[in-house]
Motif scaffolding. Sequence first.
Motif, PDB file in Angstrom:
ATOM      1  N   ALA A   1      13.542  -9.251 -15.718  1.00  0.00           N
ATOM      2  CA  ALA A   1      14.872  -9.352 -16.322  1.00  0.00           C
ATOM      3  C   ALA A   1      15.826 -10.098 -15.398  1.00  0.00           C
ATOM      4  CB  ALA A   1      15.412  -7.958 -16.629  1.00  0.00           C
ATOM      5  N   TYR A   2      15.723  -9.818 -14.097  1.00  0.00           N
ATOM      6  CA  TYR A   2      16.615 -10.504 -13.158  1.00  0.00           C
ATOM      7  C   TYR A   2      16.254 -11.987 -13.062  1.00  0.00           C
ATOM      8  CZ  TYR A   2      20.107 -11.007  -9.593  1.00  0.00           C
ATOM      9  OH  TYR A   2      21.256 -11.392  -8.916  1.00  0.00           O
ATOM     10  N   ALA A   3      14.980 -12.309 -13.174  1.00  0.00           N
ATOM     11  CA  ALA A   3      14.565 -13.718 -13.185  1.00  0.00           C
ATOM     12  C   ALA A   3      15.184 -14.434 -14.389  1.00  0.00           C
ATOM     13  CB  ALA A   3      13.042 -13.825 -13.221  1.00  0.00           C
ATOM     14  N   ALA A   4      15.234 -13.731 -15.517  1.00  0.00           N
ATOM     15  CA  ALA A   4      15.864 -14.319 -16.707  1.00  0.00           C
ATOM     16  C   ALA A   4      17.358 -14.537 -16.460  1.00  0.00           C
ATOM     17  CB  ALA A   4      15.650 -13.413 -17.908  1.00  0.00           C
ATOM     18  N   TRP A   5      18.000 -13.606 -15.741  1.00  0.00           N
ATOM     19  CA  TRP A   5      19.412 -13.783 -15.391  1.00  0.00           C
ATOM     20  C   TRP A   5      19.583 -15.001 -14.472  1.00  0.00           C
ATOM     21  CZ3 TRP A   5      24.274 -13.325 -16.295  1.00  0.00           C
ATOM     22  CH2 TRP A   5      25.213 -13.483 -15.275  1.00  0.00           C
ATOM     23  N   GLN A   6      18.706 -15.149 -13.499  1.00  0.00           N
ATOM     24  CA  GLN A   6      18.790 -16.306 -12.607  1.00  0.00           C
ATOM     25  C   GLN A   6      18.648 -17.617 -13.384  1.00  0.00           C
ATOM     26  OE1 GLN A   6      15.647 -14.822 -10.066  1.00  0.00           O
ATOM     27  NE2 GLN A   6      17.060 -14.547  -8.336  1.00  0.00           N
ATOM     28  N   ARG A   7      17.733 -17.637 -14.345  1.00  0.00           N
ATOM     29  CA  ARG A   7      17.586 -18.848 -15.173  1.00  0.00           C
ATOM     30  C   ARG A   7      18.838 -19.090 -15.999  1.00  0.00           C
ATOM     31  NH1 ARG A   7      12.324 -16.683 -15.594  1.00  0.00           N
ATOM     32  NH2 ARG A   7      12.795 -15.725 -17.640  1.00  0.00           N
ATOM     33  N   ARG A   8      19.465 -18.009 -16.466  1.00  0.00           N
ATOM     34  CA  ARG A   8      20.712 -18.134 -17.212  1.00  0.00           C
ATOM     35  C   ARG A   8      21.806 -18.710 -16.322  1.00  0.00           C
ATOM     36  NH1 ARG A   8      22.378 -13.092 -20.916  1.00  0.00           N
ATOM     37  NH2 ARG A   8      20.582 -13.891 -22.076  1.00  0.00           N
ATOM     38  N   CYS A   9      21.723 -18.440 -15.030  1.00  0.00           N
ATOM     39  CA  CYS A   9      22.692 -18.991 -14.079  1.00  0.00           C
ATOM     40  C   CYS A   9      22.376 -20.437 -13.699  1.00  0.00           C
ATOM     41  CB  CYS A   9      22.728 -18.141 -12.803  1.00  0.00           C
ATOM     42  SG  CYS A   9      23.389 -16.477 -13.033  1.00  0.00           S
ATOM     43  N   GLY A  10      21.239 -20.940 -14.158  1.00  0.00           N
ATOM     44  CA  GLY A  10      20.885 -22.329 -13.896  1.00  0.00           C
ATOM     45  C   GLY A  10      19.813 -22.537 -12.850  1.00  0.00           C
ATOM     46  N   TYR A  11      19.260 -21.445 -12.304  1.00  0.00           N
ATOM     47  CA  TYR A  11      18.221 -21.577 -11.290  1.00  0.00           C
ATOM     48  C   TYR A  11      16.858 -21.841 -11.938  1.00  0.00           C
ATOM     49  CZ  TYR A  11      21.679 -19.482  -8.147  1.00  0.00           C
ATOM     50  OH  TYR A  11      22.814 -19.231  -7.425  1.00  0.00           O
ATOM     51  N   THR A  12      15.997 -22.493 -11.208  1.00  0.00           N
ATOM     52  CA  THR A  12      14.650 -22.778 -11.687  1.00  0.00           C
ATOM     53  C   THR A  12      13.651 -22.549 -10.552  1.00  0.00           C
ATOM     54  OG1 THR A  12      14.850 -25.123 -11.080  1.00  0.00           O
ATOM     55  CG2 THR A  12      15.452 -24.514 -13.343  1.00  0.00           C
ATOM     56  N   GLY A  13      12.368 -22.571 -10.902  1.00  0.00           N
ATOM     57  CA  GLY A  13      11.306 -22.478  -9.896  1.00  0.00           C
ATOM     58  C   GLY A  13      11.404 -21.244  -9.033  1.00  0.00           C
ATOM     59  N   ASP A  14      11.236 -21.425  -7.723  1.00  0.00           N
ATOM     60  CA  ASP A  14      11.260 -20.304  -6.788  1.00  0.00           C
ATOM     61  C   ASP A  14      12.630 -19.635  -6.694  1.00  0.00           C
ATOM     62  OD1 ASP A  14       8.605 -20.730  -6.221  1.00  0.00           O
ATOM     63  OD2 ASP A  14       8.978 -21.907  -4.400  1.00  0.00           O
ATOM     64  N   ASP A  15      13.668 -20.334  -7.138  1.00  0.00           N
ATOM     65  CA  ASP A  15      15.009 -19.748  -7.111  1.00  0.00           C
ATOM     66  C   ASP A  15      15.234 -18.786  -8.269  1.00  0.00           C
ATOM     67  OD1 ASP A  15      15.831 -21.130  -4.805  1.00  0.00           O
ATOM     68  OD2 ASP A  15      16.341 -22.910  -5.981  1.00  0.00           O
ATOM     69  N   ALA A  16      14.275 -18.715  -9.187  1.00  0.00           N
ATOM     70  CA  ALA A  16      14.347 -17.779 -10.306  1.00  0.00           C
ATOM     71  C   ALA A  16      13.137 -16.857 -10.251  1.00  0.00           C
ATOM     72  CB  ALA A  16      14.404 -18.522 -11.632  1.00  0.00           C
ATOM     73  N   ASN A  17      12.965 -16.210  -9.105  1.00  0.00           N
ATOM     74  CA  ASN A  17      11.791 -15.365  -8.881  1.00  0.00           C
ATOM     75  C   ASN A  17      12.039 -13.890  -9.143  1.00  0.00           C
ATOM     76  OD1 ASN A  17      13.425 -14.754  -6.748  1.00  0.00           O
ATOM     77  ND2 ASN A  17      11.975 -15.327  -5.137  1.00  0.00           N
ATOM     78  N   GLY A  18      13.246 -13.530  -9.587  1.00  0.00           N
ATOM     79  CA  GLY A  18      13.549 -12.138  -9.885  1.00  0.00           C
ATOM     80  C   GLY A  18      14.053 -11.337  -8.712  1.00  0.00           C
TER      81      GLY A  18
END
Length: 271
Positions: A234-251
């Motif tokens: 769920a936190y990885a999905a939040w990071q993607r919502r913030c615009g992060y991708t790849g290793d920056d959206a690891n949860g």
Amino acid sequence: MKLVTRAQLGWPASAADPQTSTKGVKVHYEGTTVSAKLLEDHDLCIAEWKSIRKSHLANEEENYSDIAYNYGACPHGYLLEGRGLGKRTGANGNKVLNRAHYAIVGLVGDKGLTKPTDAMLSAIRDGIELLRRHGAGNEIKGHRDGLATACPGEHLYAWVKKGAPRPGGSTPVPGPRPVIDVSKVVAAAAHDPAKSGTPVSYAGVKTVEKALVAEGLLESKYADGHFGTTTVKAYAAWQRRCGYTGDDANGIPGQTSLEKLGQEHGFDVKP
């Protein structure tokens, strides 16, 4: 918030045009006969929602790219994802009106089931607040505000004119904001077990989980104080919502994404 996502509905990502901000949200109703049996069976609500999308996609005159609404709300209090966040609606009447406001429809009509339940009103309010956190302005209007139509019907429009209050709501007295230690949340995310029933790594995890629930990214039953596998996703999905991708959206929470979550859900973050 009880959110039913497009993925849970078996729908692909919406093909609607992107739009990241509006003046606010317009409330709609179906404007047709809606069976009162929806009150007894939530499965019928899901079937109704899917039927609306099917009819919209089959409408050659309007040439809809997807179901017209951003969200729907059912009598049982579920918020049903339509086009979702960051997508222009197709429901308000024309291009100018569609650019001005997002759209949420209550599953009530002009015959049969005509009066929204309190749970439906709460779900519409959930949708309004979710859209506000992602670019919608403060305006709340009915479909008829700007277009000659009876929509959203007598009962929903009366509620909109009152400011669309949450049923039974009150104005809470603000209390102290929780302060979340980012290093402890990171440790919890990295080491907490996936199963509940074991010692909580850090009490602040539950505050973060409640914010993810409010974002529609985590089911409320998983807001148990454990930063397990489901919370990480769920936190990885939040990071993607913030615009992060790849290793920056690891949860695993980072300072910036956690601060943004806190800004939107009433907690502070310390390094």
